[in-house]
Design an enzyme around this catalytic site. Structure first.
Site, PDB file in Angstrom:
ATOM      1  N   CYS A 106       6.150  -3.390   1.552  1.00  0.00           N
ATOM      2  CA  CYS A 106       4.995  -2.973   2.536  1.00  0.00           C
ATOM      3  C   CYS A 106       4.064  -3.856   2.811  1.00  0.00           C
ATOM      4  O   CYS A 106       3.413  -5.006   2.324  1.00  0.00           O
ATOM      5  CB  CYS A 106       3.433  -1.421   2.286  1.00  0.00           C
ATOM      6  N   CYS A 109       0.496  -3.979   3.786  1.00  0.00           N
ATOM      7  CA  CYS A 109      -0.569  -4.131   2.431  1.00  0.00           C
ATOM      8  C   CYS A 109      -0.075  -2.942   1.685  1.00  0.00           C
ATOM      9  O   CYS A 109       0.282  -3.435   0.762  1.00  0.00           O
ATOM     10  CB  CYS A 109      -1.214  -2.864   3.313  1.00  0.00           C
ATOM     11  N   SER A 110       0.224  -1.626   1.444  1.00  0.00           N
ATOM     12  CA  SER A 110       0.813  -0.902   0.382  1.00  0.00           C
ATOM     13  C   SER A 110       1.138   0.022   0.602  1.00  0.00           C
ATOM     14  O   SER A 110       0.051   1.148  -0.192  1.00  0.00           O
ATOM     15  CB  SER A 110      -0.706  -1.251  -0.525  1.00  0.00           C
ATOM     16  N   CYS A 111       1.497   0.804   1.843  1.00  0.00           N
ATOM     17  CA  CYS A 111       1.733   1.897   2.061  1.00  0.00           C
ATOM     18  C   CYS A 111       2.255   2.669   0.583  1.00  0.00           C
ATOM     19  O   CYS A 111       3.632   1.923   1.049  1.00  0.00           O
ATOM     20  CB  CYS A 111       2.082   2.272   3.644  1.00  0.00           C
TER      21      CYS A 111
END
Lengths: 202, 239
Positions: A106, A109-111
């Protein structure tokens, strides 16, 4: 006083101060944070994904359904309620094969697919990984201990909208006749993000 | 441009860490739990209307991300992931008037003297019940609104290059690039709020595949494909 305090100690005190005030002001309760953490330790974590992978390894028809319609295939199995809950509303599995290696990233971000994998590890959230994996995936994977030959196609999946991806890794040799439970025990979160292969313990 | 939107592809970096812990410091799980609580108590959720919390704000991933994307970009890289959360979330509570900076500083000083000092106890159990229920039910962006997708599988599409906004869902490295539609997702999807650069209202989403060389020419690896889900609003209209 805060001038000379270690960075981590300061953050620890600051977050405790915040949590304390939020409890006092009736925004959350004295148990909220512990309950949230407990949910990810007991109900939603990589142990769920490992069971799904093991099932797909022993049941080719389930594997087909999993790849075609991931949420309904997952709904066939008995899990705690919430497999389509937060960060699992639109999950999809992609399969590693002898010809294709999949890696999930991702970049923004950090999905991460919480119900099957729990919370994202540090490496997945690290901006260095996010910056590099999308452009030079083999080089990054090699640093992680995984060699992917240039003759094998690499598909990098950048989670930027609704889908939360996870990887169905290849079943390792030497596991013939193993039960689903035995198989699930060797499936790691890293293998379900395409950052490692599943290894048979020596 | 906003550097936070352009992380994918940055050159000159050190080898990647393969640290497998979720929380590298014990305090990090506390800020994670607070953020989840805020999402589960967000005022846009129908179920929250009957929950006896004093929280009455709209709070989603989009709001957290907007904070991170609004940081000085050089500072963005100075702080670890959950340090940014702590800064953004405590800043939100102060700016929204839930707590004052003075209260926060005073309490922080007190906990610095004794980090093990207990947290207050008690509170309405219905608050926690709603937060866990939110985790089980989720908050899907799928909408009941129908729309005719502008593209079909196999179409070549060009990614738009809209001006930077507070919060963007388009990875920077894709801007102006051409890819091929690999899948048209069924239905339409909204976003928590209009981003101001074309996303927010219900619209189709496509899975678009790019050859890594079409993005980075010769500074990538052979035989590499990049798949990205892109809101229709980020694609140029068909000719």
């Amino acid at each position: 006083m805060t001038e000379n305090v270690d960075r981590e100690t300061y953050s620890a005190a600051r977050v405790r101060a915040l949590e304390s005030l939020l409890i006092e002001k009736g925004i959350i309760t004295g148990e909220t944070v512990d309950k949230v953490i407990d949910f990810f330790e007991k109900d939603m974590g990589p142990f769920n994904g490992a069971r799904i992978v093991a099932k797909a390894w022993v049941d080719p028809e389930f594997k087909e359904r999993l790849l075609a319609d991931t949420p309904s295939a997952i709904a066939e199995l008995s899990f705690p309620r919430g497999m389509a809950g937060a960060e699992g509303e639109n999950m999809a599995a992609v399969a590693n094969t002898p010809e294709v290696h999949n890696l999930i990233v991702c970049t923004m971000c950090s999905c991460y697919p919480w119900p099957v994998l729990g919370l994202p590890p540090y490496w997945f959230k690290d901006p260095t990984f996010r910056a590099r994996a999308i452009r030079e995936p083999r080089k990054v994977l090699k640093e992680f201990g995984l060699d992917i030959d240039e003759s094998k196609e690499v598909k990098v999946w950048d989670t930027s909208a609704q889908i939360r991806w996870f990887v169905l890794p290849e079943r390792p040799d030497g596991t013939e006749g193993w039960t689903e439970e035995q198989l699930a025990a060797i499936v790691t979160p890293e293998s379900m993000q395409g950052a490692a292969k599943v290894a048979v313990p020596a | 441009m906003k550097l936070q939107h352009y992380i994918g592809g940055i050159e000159g970096l050190e080898p990647s860490s393969f640290e497998k812990k979720v929380f590298v410091q014990p305090w990090e799980e506390r800020i994670f739990g607070i953020h989840v609580a805020m999402m589960g108590l967000s005022s846009h959720l129908e179920a929250v209307k009957s929950v006896p919390t004093k929280f009455n704000s709209f709070w989603t991933w989009g709001h957290l991300r907007q904070g991170a994307e609004g940081m000085n970009p050089f500072d963005y890289f100075k702080y670890r992931y959950y340090e940014k959360w702590l800064g953004g979330i405590s800043g939100f509570f102060v700016e929204s008037g839930y707590v004052t900076e003075e209260e926060l500083s005073t309490k922080t000083e007190a906990y610095l003297v004794n980090l093990e000092a207990p947290l207050p106890s008690g509170g309405e159990p219905a608050i926690d019940a709603q937060i866990i229920e939110y985790l089980r039910v989720g908050d899907t962006p799928a909408c009941d609104v129908e729309a005719q997708p502008k593209f079909k599988v196999g179409d070549t599409v060009t990614v738009r290059n809209p001006p930077p906004v507070d919060h963007c869902k388009l990875p920077g490295y894709l801007r102006t690039k051409k890819g091929v539609v690999d899948q048209v997702y069924e239905g339409t999807y909204n976003y928590y709020f209009p981003t101001g650069d074309g996303v927010g209202d219900p619209m189709p989403i496509y899975n678009v595949v790019f050859d890594s060389h079409d993005i980075w020419e010769n500074i990538t690896e052979p035989n590499t494909k990049i798949y990205v889900q892109i809101f229709e609003g980020y694609l140029e209209d068909p000719e």
